[in-house]
Design a protein around this motif. Structure first.
Motif, PDB file in Angstrom:
ATOM      1  N   VAL A  43      44.871  -4.596  27.612  1.00  0.00           N
ATOM      2  CA  VAL A  43      44.248  -4.685  28.934  1.00  0.00           C
ATOM      3  C   VAL A  43      42.995  -5.552  28.784  1.00  0.00           C
ATOM      4  N   PRO A  44      43.060  -6.829  29.153  1.00  0.00           N
ATOM      5  CA  PRO A  44      41.893  -7.704  28.998  1.00  0.00           C
ATOM      6  C   PRO A  44      40.830  -7.415  30.066  1.00  0.00           C
ATOM      7  N   VAL A  45      39.577  -7.411  29.636  1.00  0.00           N
ATOM      8  CA  VAL A  45      38.458  -7.188  30.558  1.00  0.00           C
ATOM      9  C   VAL A  45      37.436  -8.314  30.399  1.00  0.00           C
ATOM     10  N   ILE A  46      36.605  -8.484  31.429  1.00  0.00           N
ATOM     11  CA  ILE A  46      35.516  -9.461  31.356  1.00  0.00           C
ATOM     12  C   ILE A  46      34.216  -8.794  31.787  1.00  0.00           C
ATOM     13  N   VAL A  47      33.141  -9.267  31.224  1.00  0.00           N
ATOM     14  CA  VAL A  47      31.810  -8.851  31.646  1.00  0.00           C
ATOM     15  C   VAL A  47      31.343  -9.898  32.648  1.00  0.00           C
ATOM     16  N   THR A  48      30.906  -9.445  33.813  1.00  0.00           N
ATOM     17  CA  THR A  48      30.587 -10.386  34.898  1.00  0.00           C
ATOM     18  C   THR A  48      29.098 -10.683  35.024  1.00  0.00           C
ATOM     19  N   HIS A  49      28.282 -10.092  34.163  1.00  0.00           N
ATOM     20  CA  HIS A  49      26.845 -10.343  34.199  1.00  0.00           C
ATOM     21  C   HIS A  49      26.346 -10.596  32.776  1.00  0.00           C
ATOM     22  N   VAL A  50      25.161 -11.140  32.662  1.00  0.00           N
ATOM     23  CA  VAL A  50      24.605 -11.493  31.355  1.00  0.00           C
ATOM     24  C   VAL A  50      24.218 -10.228  30.592  1.00  0.00           C
ATOM     25  N   VAL A  51      24.762 -10.096  29.396  1.00  0.00           N
ATOM     26  CA  VAL A  51      24.455  -8.964  28.522  1.00  0.00           C
ATOM     27  C   VAL A  51      24.024  -9.539  27.187  1.00  0.00           C
ATOM     28  N   THR A  52      22.766  -9.277  26.806  1.00  0.00           N
ATOM     29  CA  THR A  52      22.249  -9.763  25.524  1.00  0.00           C
ATOM     30  C   THR A  52      21.661  -8.594  24.746  1.00  0.00           C
ATOM     31  N   SER A  53      21.434  -8.826  23.470  1.00  0.00           N
ATOM     32  CA  SER A  53      20.828  -7.791  22.632  1.00  0.00           C
ATOM     33  C   SER A  53      19.414  -7.474  23.100  1.00  0.00           C
ATOM     34  N   LYS A  54      18.831  -8.338  23.907  1.00  0.00           N
ATOM     35  CA  LYS A  54      17.479  -8.110  24.432  1.00  0.00           C
ATOM     36  C   LYS A  54      17.491  -7.143  25.623  1.00  0.00           C
ATOM     37  N   ASN A  55      18.573  -7.168  26.438  1.00  0.00           N
ATOM     38  CA  ASN A  55      18.547  -6.340  27.650  1.00  0.00           C
ATOM     39  C   ASN A  55      19.460  -5.112  27.605  1.00  0.00           C
ATOM     40  N   VAL A  56      20.046  -4.785  26.448  1.00  0.00           N
ATOM     41  CA  VAL A  56      20.802  -3.540  26.293  1.00  0.00           C
ATOM     42  C   VAL A  56      20.294  -2.804  25.060  1.00  0.00           C
ATOM     43  N   HIS A  57      20.613  -1.519  24.998  1.00  0.00           N
ATOM     44  CA  HIS A  57      20.206  -0.735  23.838  1.00  0.00           C
ATOM     45  C   HIS A  57      21.401   0.066  23.303  1.00  0.00           C
ATOM     46  N   THR A  58      21.275   0.525  22.090  1.00  0.00           N
ATOM     47  CA  THR A  58      22.324   1.309  21.458  1.00  0.00           C
ATOM     48  C   THR A  58      22.653   2.518  22.322  1.00  0.00           C
ATOM     49  N   GLY A  59      23.952   2.752  22.552  1.00  0.00           N
ATOM     50  CA  GLY A  59      24.399   3.885  23.355  1.00  0.00           C
ATOM     51  C   GLY A  59      24.599   3.566  24.825  1.00  0.00           C
TER      52      GLY A  59
END
Length: 181
Positions: A43-59
């Protein structure tokens, strides 16, 4: 003759009732039709917004979308644009001396056309760009030109989930899908 006409009308009404019963039975069969979703179904999925290591955190969970219809036994089970969620297992921001950011996305959930959740397996390890010149210039600056020491403050690149690029997920366990009309 009136009895014959009444008999004919009754036959037509009975025939219509019979056809209605057959139609309802066919719809009920479709409704009760169980479709097996095998483990490892893609089941292929896409992320539709910018996700970087700067704006997300573990968990953290990342919202995504299924990017193509998945049809099993001539029935659409997963629809393009339906919801998916991916899990960030590790995230580290880019550091000084050109150290790149890192992010690991592992597992998640996809939702069928009825809204039922299915666990999926995936692992994607992303690393930003490493910048070598801050290390070299800061080392040189220790011995010769101390103002070059400020190059040590240059950060590496952030790890980034490629927006709009399909990420392949696999259904974790065998499951049963029942279409709802």
């Amino acid at each position: 003759e009136k009895m014959q006409i009444n008999s004919d009308i009754e036959s037509v009404e009975n025939g219509e009732q019979f056809l209605e019963a057959v139609k309802n039975n066919d719809e009920q069969k479709k409704l009760n039709k169980q479709i097996k979703i095998k483990s490892k179904t893609k089941v292929p999925v896409i992320v539709t917004h910018v996700v970087t290591s700067k704006n997300v955190h573990t968990g953290q969970k990342i919202e995504a979308q299924i990017c193509r219809n998945i049809v099993i036994n001539n029935v659409t089970v997963f629809k393009d644009g339906d919801r998916a969620v991916l899990n960030v297992m590790y995230s580290k921001k880019a550091g000084i001396l050109g150290v790149p950011g890192k992010m690991t996305i592992r597992d998640g959930e996809v939702f069928d056309i009825n809204g039922k959740e299915y666990k999926v397996d995936l692992e994607q390890i992303l690393t930003g760009k490493s910048k070598l010149y801050p290390k070299i210039l800061s080392t040189i600056s220790l011995f010769f030109l101390w103002p070059l020491l400020f190059f040590a403050l240059v950060r590496g690149g952030e790890a980034e989930v490629p927006t709009g690029t399909p990420i392949e997920t696999l259904i974790r366990n065998n499951a049963v899908f029942v279409p709802v009309l």
